[in-house]
Design a protein around this motif. Structure first.
Motif, mmCIF file in Angstrom:
data_model
loop_
_atom_site.group_PDB
_atom_site.id
_atom_site.type_symbol
_atom_site.label_atom_id
_atom_site.label_comp_id
_atom_site.label_asym_id
_atom_site.label_seq_id
_atom_site.Cartn_x
_atom_site.Cartn_y
_atom_site.Cartn_z
ATOM 1 N N ILE A 1 38.294 42.151 -21.566
ATOM 2 C CA ILE A 1 37.178 41.113 -21.507
ATOM 3 C C ILE A 1 37.822 39.785 -20.512
ATOM 4 O O ILE A 1 36.868 39.411 -19.906
ATOM 5 C CB ILE A 1 36.843 40.995 -22.765
ATOM 6 N N TYR B 1 25.241 43.279 -26.901
ATOM 7 C CA TYR B 1 26.465 42.893 -27.362
ATOM 8 C C TYR B 1 26.559 42.782 -28.868
ATOM 9 O O TYR B 1 25.825 42.281 -29.616
ATOM 10 C CB TYR B 1 26.833 41.398 -26.972
ATOM 11 N N LEU C 1 25.462 49.230 -22.721
ATOM 12 C CA LEU C 1 24.924 49.185 -21.437
ATOM 13 C C LEU C 1 24.012 50.363 -21.330
ATOM 14 O O LEU C 1 24.359 51.494 -21.224
ATOM 15 C CB LEU C 1 25.916 48.891 -20.408
ATOM 16 N N TYR D 1 30.066 46.465 -26.918
ATOM 17 C CA TYR D 1 28.552 46.615 -26.434
ATOM 18 C C TYR D 1 28.110 48.023 -25.845
ATOM 19 O O TYR D 1 28.620 48.787 -25.901
ATOM 20 C CB TYR D 1 28.647 45.480 -25.249
ATOM 21 N N GLY E 1 33.069 35.722 -22.141
ATOM 22 C CA GLY E 1 33.758 36.778 -21.122
ATOM 23 C C GLY E 1 34.833 35.932 -20.334
ATOM 24 O O GLY E 1 35.287 35.003 -20.524
ATOM 25 N N VAL F 1 22.021 45.196 -21.913
ATOM 26 C CA VAL F 1 23.334 45.299 -22.373
ATOM 27 C C VAL F 1 23.237 44.525 -23.903
ATOM 28 O O VAL F 1 22.649 43.389 -24.063
ATOM 29 C CB VAL F 1 24.253 44.299 -21.622
ATOM 30 N N PRO G 1 31.241 41.202 -18.875
ATOM 31 C CA PRO G 1 30.925 41.387 -20.039
ATOM 32 C C PRO G 1 31.499 40.191 -21.052
ATOM 33 O O PRO G 1 32.454 39.723 -20.730
ATOM 34 C CB PRO G 1 31.837 42.760 -20.598
#
Length: 519
Positions: free
Chosen positions: A293, A516, A391, A389, A36, A514, A384
């Motif tokens: 990101i 990933y 959410l 991903y 991130g 979340v 993030p």
């Protein structure tokens, strides 16, 4: 018979002894080590523990703090500041950690609230997990002073370096240096330049420097080029001198730069292990997710050529993977962030916009409560860790908009929100707000909201009454929403909760998850 037994015994012994020893398989870690948005990382070691801090730009809490025992597994332990110091405005950049006589220092860059000049402040703490006490401005230098780095020489004198003149028309950027008082709180004597253009220094926007001393040589590692969007060409160079104040010799080529998978490497610091190996923590963009990101926290070992006394990396590009720094360690990754709001352990790590609507947040009765202190858009969320991903959250409906989305600032976001008996997909691009979709809700008491992200820039939104049966949100017959407008220079969007109230509302959410999908 005895001879036969003897022969068999000898043969068995010979066969057993002749077996080659199995080589230990080398364990590897994957970059990034801090996933991130984590630009301009600073890393130090205190005893057997490593600490790292990074840029937080316009989001608070300011300057996230991490802790590790092995340089590859990092745990979030807090932030330098839970609230921005009163004199600061925004652009919370480049924190540099330093440990001296039992005290943790951080030298950080931010802009003054009164004149918006970038300055370097200093803060201290005895316990890094409890945050820092601010001591105000240490360096204000013309129109800009950024990117501090502090080191201690062999005679135990402290020195601080910084980048200057980046905003001064007609003047080259320089890296300046000054002796620092023993308590680390003020400059001592006259400053001097480390990048003397009158003596042949070849500059290219030099910044993000760090200095180490080895075998009588001072080595300065610094970054050049464009840092902060998809046009970047950031890279790391090195210079050395026998004298801190002059005589710097530049290595002719970059020693670390971007490759196919990780781009635009730079602005890092070095840390030594107990067995005196050197590791460089720096930032780099993933070639796919890029600024959506952000610049992520990377690690590579730096080696030394004992014939030339120049440092080098095994490859001159950022490593995708490399051998673990310490034996018997394994890199752990968690592809799921989940919070049912049964406690507030994660709440200190949720971020908000320092230039946006001020808010208060708390956990109560298994719910997250967000209370904006004035009217307008308010955000609370996370960095993030990957561009791919999913959410999911449940929003408790109110008469004002509350939902989930992707947020850069008050003028740039994408949000799926519930409002009374309807669902709205709202886009705000460069200050212009547009409702893309309106959906009638039969049961407005609460609604489950979800979106799926692809490379951090394309999104599919869904809603559900029960959290299991998901209905896609379509715009003109298309499910995919293009969010490329969300990227802003220098920092990445955050994800989480976006609410729009009148300053008197309390917005409630019952969960956040979340998932990933790492490459």
């Amino acid at each position: 018979m005895k001879n036969t037994i003897l022969i068999i015994t000898v043969m068995f012994h010979f066969t057993f002894c002749a077996q080659p020893e199995k080589k230990k398989e080398t364990a590897y870690y994957q970059n990034p080590v801090i996933a991130g948005d984590f630009p301009d990382p600073s890393v130090i070691r205190v005893g057997d523990t490593y600490y790292a801090a990074g840029t937080s730009c316009d989001f608070a809490p300011n300057y996230p703090l991490f802790e590790s025992k092995d340089l590859i597994n990092w745990k979030r332990i807090g932030s330098v500041f839970n609230e921005p110091p009163a004199w600061t405005a925004d652009d919370f950049w480049a924190p540099e950690l330093f440990y001296h006589n039992g005290t943790f220092f951080v030298y950080y860059t931010t802009k003054r609230k009164d004149n918006r000049i970038a300055c370097i402040g200093v803060a201290t703490t005895k316990d890094i997990s409890k945050g820092f006490t601010d001591h105000g401005i240490l360096i204000e230098w013309g129109e800009e002073a950024i990117d501090a780095f502090v080191f201690q020489d062999d005679d135990e004198k402290l020195y601080i370096t910084w980048k200057a003149y980046g905003l001064t028309p007609g003047r080259d950027i320089e890296i300046l240096c000054s002796e620092l008082s023993d308590d680390g709180m003020q400059l001592v004597g006259d400053h001097f330049t480390l990048t003397d253009f009158t003596k042949g220094w070849q500059g290219a926007g030099d910044e993000g420097q760090c200095i180490v001393k080895r075998n009588g040589w001072y080595y300065m590692f610094y970054s050049v080029g464009g840092c902060c969007d998809n046009r970047c060409d950031y890279r790391v160079r090195v210079a050395r001198s026998k004298n801190l104040r002059n005589g710097w010799e530049q290595f002719p080529e970059p020693i670390l730069q971007g490759g196919d998978e990780w781009r635009c490497t730079g602005h890092g610091t070095l840390v030594t292990t107990p067995d005196n190996r050197y590791f460089y923590m720096y930032h780099s963009y993933n070639a796919t997710d890029f600024e959506f990101i952000g610049r992520q926290g990377m690690l590579d070992e730096m080696l030394w050529n004992n014939e030339t006394n120049w440092p080098y990396f095994k490859g001159d590009t950022a490593s995708v993977s490399a051998p673990v720094p310490f034996e018997n360690t394994v890199q752990e990754t968690d592809p799921v962030f989940e919070d049912d709001f049964s406690n507030d352990k994660n709440l200190p790590f949720f971020e908000w916009d320092v230039k946006g609507v001020k808010l208060e947040s708390e956990i109560a009765d298994g719910e997250l409560l967000i209370s904006p202190q004035e009217g307008g858009i308010a955000f609370l969320g996370l960095r993030p860790q990957s561009g791919n991903y999913e959410l999911i959250s449940e929003a408790i409906s109110t008469d004002q908009r509350s939902g989930i989305g992707i947020y850069s600032n008050q003028n740039c976001f994408l949000c799926l929100a519930a409002s009374e008996s309807q669902l709205l997909l709202v886009q705000k691009n460069n200050g212009e707000e547009q409702v893309l979709v309106e959906v009638k809700l039969d049961n407005p008491a609460s609604v489950f909201l979800k979106y799926e992200a692809v490379t951090g820039r394309y999104f599919h939104f869904f809603w559900s009454e029960n959290g299991e049966d998901w209905i896609p949100v379509e715009v003109d017959g298309q499910q995919q929403i293009d969010g490329t407008f969300l990227a802003q220079w220098g920092f990445s969007p955050r994800v989480g909760f976006i609410v729009n109230g009148n300053g008197k509302n309390v917005f409630r959410f019952s969960s956040l998850k979340v998932n990933y999908y790492f490459n």
